[in-house]
Scaffold this active site. Structure first.
Site, PDB file in Angstrom:
ATOM      1  N   HIS A 161     -56.787 -86.235  59.632  1.00 43.03           N
ATOM      2  CA  HIS A 161     -55.252 -85.836  58.813  1.00 43.03           C
ATOM      3  C   HIS A 161     -55.230 -86.631  57.643  1.00 43.03           C
ATOM      4  O   HIS A 161     -54.934 -85.704  56.628  1.00 43.03           O
ATOM      5  CB  HIS A 161     -54.427 -86.329  60.050  1.00 43.03           C
ATOM      6  CG  HIS A 161     -53.085 -86.011  59.500  1.00 43.03           C
ATOM      7  ND1 HIS A 161     -52.332 -84.894  60.131  1.00 43.03           N
ATOM      8  CD2 HIS A 161     -52.218 -86.235  58.455  1.00 43.03           C
ATOM      9  CE1 HIS A 161     -50.801 -85.085  59.787  1.00 43.03           C
ATOM     10  NE2 HIS A 161     -51.053 -85.811  58.692  1.00 43.03           N
ATOM     11  N   GLU A 162     -55.507 -87.912  57.448  1.00 38.11           N
ATOM     12  CA  GLU A 162     -55.290 -88.460  56.459  1.00 38.11           C
ATOM     13  C   GLU A 162     -56.337 -88.186  55.179  1.00 38.11           C
ATOM     14  O   GLU A 162     -56.160 -88.141  54.066  1.00 38.11           O
ATOM     15  CB  GLU A 162     -55.497 -90.086  56.535  1.00 38.11           C
ATOM     16  CG  GLU A 162     -54.514 -90.671  57.633  1.00 38.11           C
ATOM     17  CD  GLU A 162     -52.932 -90.169  57.566  1.00 38.11           C
ATOM     18  OE1 GLU A 162     -52.521 -90.038  56.267  1.00 38.11           O
ATOM     19  OE2 GLU A 162     -52.114 -90.011  58.363  1.00 38.11           O
ATOM     20  N   CYS A 172     -46.392 -84.617  60.997  1.00 42.13           N
ATOM     21  CA  CYS A 172     -46.927 -85.042  59.780  1.00 42.13           C
ATOM     22  C   CYS A 172     -45.533 -85.709  59.350  1.00 42.13           C
ATOM     23  O   CYS A 172     -44.582 -84.967  59.377  1.00 42.13           O
ATOM     24  CB  CYS A 172     -47.280 -84.244  58.705  1.00 42.13           C
ATOM     25  SG  CYS A 172     -47.574 -84.875  57.003  1.00 42.13           S
ATOM     26  N   LEU A 173     -45.466 -87.011  58.927  1.00 40.68           N
ATOM     27  CA  LEU A 173     -44.239 -87.640  58.268  1.00 40.68           C
ATOM     28  C   LEU A 173     -43.770 -86.821  57.036  1.00 40.68           C
ATOM     29  O   LEU A 173     -42.503 -87.015  56.911  1.00 40.68           O
ATOM     30  CB  LEU A 173     -44.833 -89.175  57.885  1.00 40.68           C
ATOM     31  CG  LEU A 173     -45.078 -90.061  58.915  1.00 40.68           C
ATOM     32  CD1 LEU A 173     -45.218 -91.677  58.392  1.00 40.68           C
ATOM     33  CD2 LEU A 173     -43.840 -90.065  59.731  1.00 40.68           C
ATOM     34  N   GLY A 181     -50.354 -93.090  60.505  1.00 39.18           N
ATOM     35  CA  GLY A 181     -50.916 -92.948  59.190  1.00 39.18           C
ATOM     36  C   GLY A 181     -50.250 -92.733  58.091  1.00 39.18           C
ATOM     37  O   GLY A 181     -49.070 -92.180  58.426  1.00 39.18           O
TER      38      GLY A 181
HETATM   39 ZN    ZN Z   1     -49.531 -86.393  57.329  1.00 33.35          ZN
END
Ligand code: ZN
Length: 174
Positions: free
Chosen positions: A131-132, A89-90, A46
């Site tokens: 999360h998003e 998380c990215l 995501g």
């Molecule tokens: Zn994230």
């Protein structure tokens, strides 16, 4: 398509409440395509607009279980159950931590053309949607952790920076 730069912890855009999407036009569609490209290049599941420096209440997702798409102006209108599972998380590259989320959610929003969408999700997809949606409100998964777990993530993050480590390939962050 273009791969966009992913903003990381410390960038103020990640902590802002993003602006609602009002124009569903070609610019939004191109941005959505670029975000999908960026998400896949980073092995994520995501990616929300603030993560690429844009204050917009929208995100793209792909759970690699057949559910992929775009959602704007998302609101979680129903949640049920509770489940603890590793989350990353990215924008916080490296660490993962068990994070409590609802087991299932009902999300409402709009697709890339502005048409209303309702998604009933459980498992990984439900986790991604939570999360998003958090990202569009300036909230990060570490905000759901207790102080000790959050300190551990920050410690791993600092060690990762020293090692130059990238995301754990064993779990797809978002
Ligand atoms: Zn994230």
């Amino acid at each position: 398509m273009t791969t966009l730069r992913i903003r990381t912890l410390g960038d103020p855009v990640l902590r802002e409440r993003a602006r609602p999407v009002e124009r569903f036009d070609g610019t939004l569609r191109r941005l959505s395509d670029d975000m999908v490209e960026t998400m896949h290049a980073a092995n994520g599941v995501g990616l929300a607009a603030p993560q690429v420096g844009i204050s917009g209440r929208f995100f793209v997702y792909d759970d690699h279980e057949g559910h992929a798409g775009f959602l704007a102006n998302c609101a979680l209108v129903g949640t049920d159950g509770e489940i603890l599972h590793d989350e990353g998380c990215l924008s916080i590259p490296g660490p993962f931590s068990p994070t409590k989320r609802s087991q299932s959610v009902i999300a409402r929003g709009q697709d890339v053309n502005g048409e209303p969408v309702e998604i009933r999700a459980e498992g990984l997809l439900a986790r991604i949607l939570q999360h998003e949606t958090d990202h569009t409100q300036g909230v990060l998964y570490i905000d759901h952790l207790d102080a000790e777990a959050r300190r551990e993530v920050m410690r791993e993050l600092r060690e990762g920076e020293v090692r130059g480590a990238s995301a754990d390939p064993g779990f797809a962050p978002s």
